[in-house]
Design a protein around this motif. Structure first.
Motif, PDB file in Angstrom:
ATOM      1  N   PHE A   1       0.824  -1.205   0.000  1.00 29.00           N
ATOM      2  CA  PHE A   1       0.000   0.000   0.000  1.00 29.00           C
ATOM      3  C   PHE A   1       0.861   1.259   0.000  1.00 29.00           C
ATOM      4  O   PHE A   1       0.506   2.256  -0.638  1.00 29.00           O
ATOM      5  N   GLN A   2       1.994   1.235   0.705  1.00 30.38           N
ATOM      6  CA  GLN A   2       2.883   2.385   0.694  1.00 30.38           C
ATOM      7  C   GLN A   2       3.442   2.621  -0.705  1.00 30.38           C
ATOM      8  O   GLN A   2       3.496   3.770  -1.179  1.00 30.38           O
ATOM      9  N   LEU A   3       3.845   1.542  -1.365  1.00 23.32           N
ATOM     10  CA  LEU A   3       4.357   1.667  -2.725  1.00 23.32           C
ATOM     11  C   LEU A   3       3.263   2.162  -3.661  1.00 23.32           C
ATOM     12  O   LEU A   3       3.524   2.959  -4.574  1.00 23.32           O
ATOM     13  N   ALA A   4       2.028   1.705  -3.432  1.00 22.79           N
ATOM     14  CA  ALA A   4       0.905   2.184  -4.246  1.00 22.79           C
ATOM     15  C   ALA A   4       0.671   3.673  -4.032  1.00 22.79           C
ATOM     16  O   ALA A   4       0.468   4.434  -4.989  1.00 22.79           O
ATOM     17  N   LYS A   5       0.702   4.122  -2.776  1.00 27.03           N
ATOM     18  CA  LYS A   5       0.499   5.543  -2.474  1.00 27.03           C
ATOM     19  C   LYS A   5       1.561   6.413  -3.138  1.00 27.03           C
ATOM     20  O   LYS A   5       1.270   7.521  -3.596  1.00 27.03           O
ATOM     21  N   GLU A   6       2.783   5.899  -3.203  1.00 24.24           N
ATOM     22  CA  GLU A   6       3.857   6.666  -3.828  1.00 24.24           C
ATOM     23  C   GLU A   6       3.648   6.828  -5.327  1.00 24.24           C
ATOM     24  O   GLU A   6       4.303   7.675  -5.956  1.00 24.24           O
ATOM     25  N   GLY A   7       2.744   6.037  -5.893  1.00 21.88           N
ATOM     26  CA  GLY A   7       2.435   6.156  -7.310  1.00 21.88           C
ATOM     27  C   GLY A   7       1.203   6.980  -7.601  1.00 21.88           C
ATOM     28  O   GLY A   7       0.834   7.164  -8.768  1.00 21.88           O
ATOM     29  N   LEU A   8       0.532   7.490  -6.543  1.00 22.25           N
ATOM     30  CA  LEU A   8      -0.668   8.297  -6.740  1.00 22.25           C
ATOM     31  C   LEU A   8      -0.299   9.745  -7.000  1.00 22.25           C
ATOM     32  O   LEU A   8       0.558  10.318  -6.330  1.00 22.25           O
ATOM     33  N   LEU A   9      -0.977  10.344  -7.936  1.00 20.33           N
ATOM     34  CA  LEU A   9      -0.653  11.716  -8.305  1.00 20.33           C
ATOM     35  C   LEU A   9      -1.044  12.706  -7.219  1.00 20.33           C
ATOM     36  O   LEU A   9      -0.389  13.735  -7.035  1.00 20.33           O
TER      37      LEU A   9
END
Length: 217
Positions: free
Chosen positions: A165-173
């Motif tokens: 989830f942290q890695l996913a958040k880092e990909g959110l604009l």
């Protein structure tokens, strides 16, 4: 402003979710035996070829070029088509202590198919790893998979989804810790991925199981 995390779950007879030992074991060999008159190794038969081609074109090619970050949270064994599912994602995080990755085709006497072969070449930069993994059907624990560049990170299973989830958040604009892309275009982002992985995308999207191993993409 989205991301995709893929992981494996288990359901018991009461639809409860016990701890899973598998991310994905790949193609259903029992189904292939029934569809191919007892020969699970032959992917060039009508039932199996349609299944593989649909999986390649409608699942793997689509995930490979989605216009946002995709992450495989590998929570257990990741074998064959399960490994290709993970390879189609942008990032792979694997649990420690349990589970392995494997290209099983050499062990099973099967060919890869053009789509699976090109996807492997697109995502694994080290040809020594490809040679070892594909030609010997080696089983990779998380530490070996990380050292070989097959995965991007490893962690205890208790931390797996928080890391994903942290890695996913880092990909959110729109996230404070997300990507800073001033003129982001979903269409352009998909096209960038198609350009990065052209051979894999074409082989997955348009390839046919009956294509000869030596045929052009």
């Amino acid at each position: 402003n989205k991301a995709l995390i893929i992981t494996g779950i288990s359901l018991d007879e009461n639809n409860n979710q016990p701890p899973s030992k598998f991310f994905s074991n790949g193609l259903d060999l029992e189904w292939m035996l029934r569809a191919n008159d007892g020969n699970a190794r032959d992917i060039n038969t009508p039932g199996t070829s349609q299944m593989v081609e649909t999986f390649n074109s409608e699942v793997l090619a689509r995930i490979l070029t989605l216009p946002f970050r995709t992450i495989a949270a590998i929570n257990g064994h990741c074998i064959g088509a399960g490994l290709f599912l993970a390879l189609s994602c942008d990032y792979r995080i694997m649990r420690t202590s349990r589970g392995f990755l494997q290209w099983p085709e050499a062990r099973l006497g099967m060919r890869l198919s053009k789509g699976f072969a090109e996807l492997s070449k697109a995502k694994i930069a080290n040809h020594h790893v490809l040679r070892e993994g594909i030609l010997t059907a080696k089983m990779y624990k998380s530490t070996e998979a990380l050292a070989s560049g097959i995965i991007d990170a490893e962690c205890p299973v208790e931390e797996l989804y928080a890391r994903a989830f942290q890695l996913a958040k880092e990909g959110l604009l729109e996230s404070p810790s997300g990507m800073k892309l001033d003129y982001f275009s979903p269409k352009g982002y998909t096209e960038i991925k198609e350009e990065m992985y052209t051979d894999a995308y074409r082989a997955l999207k348009f390839g046919k199981v009956e294509d000869l191993p030596s045929s052009r993409i």
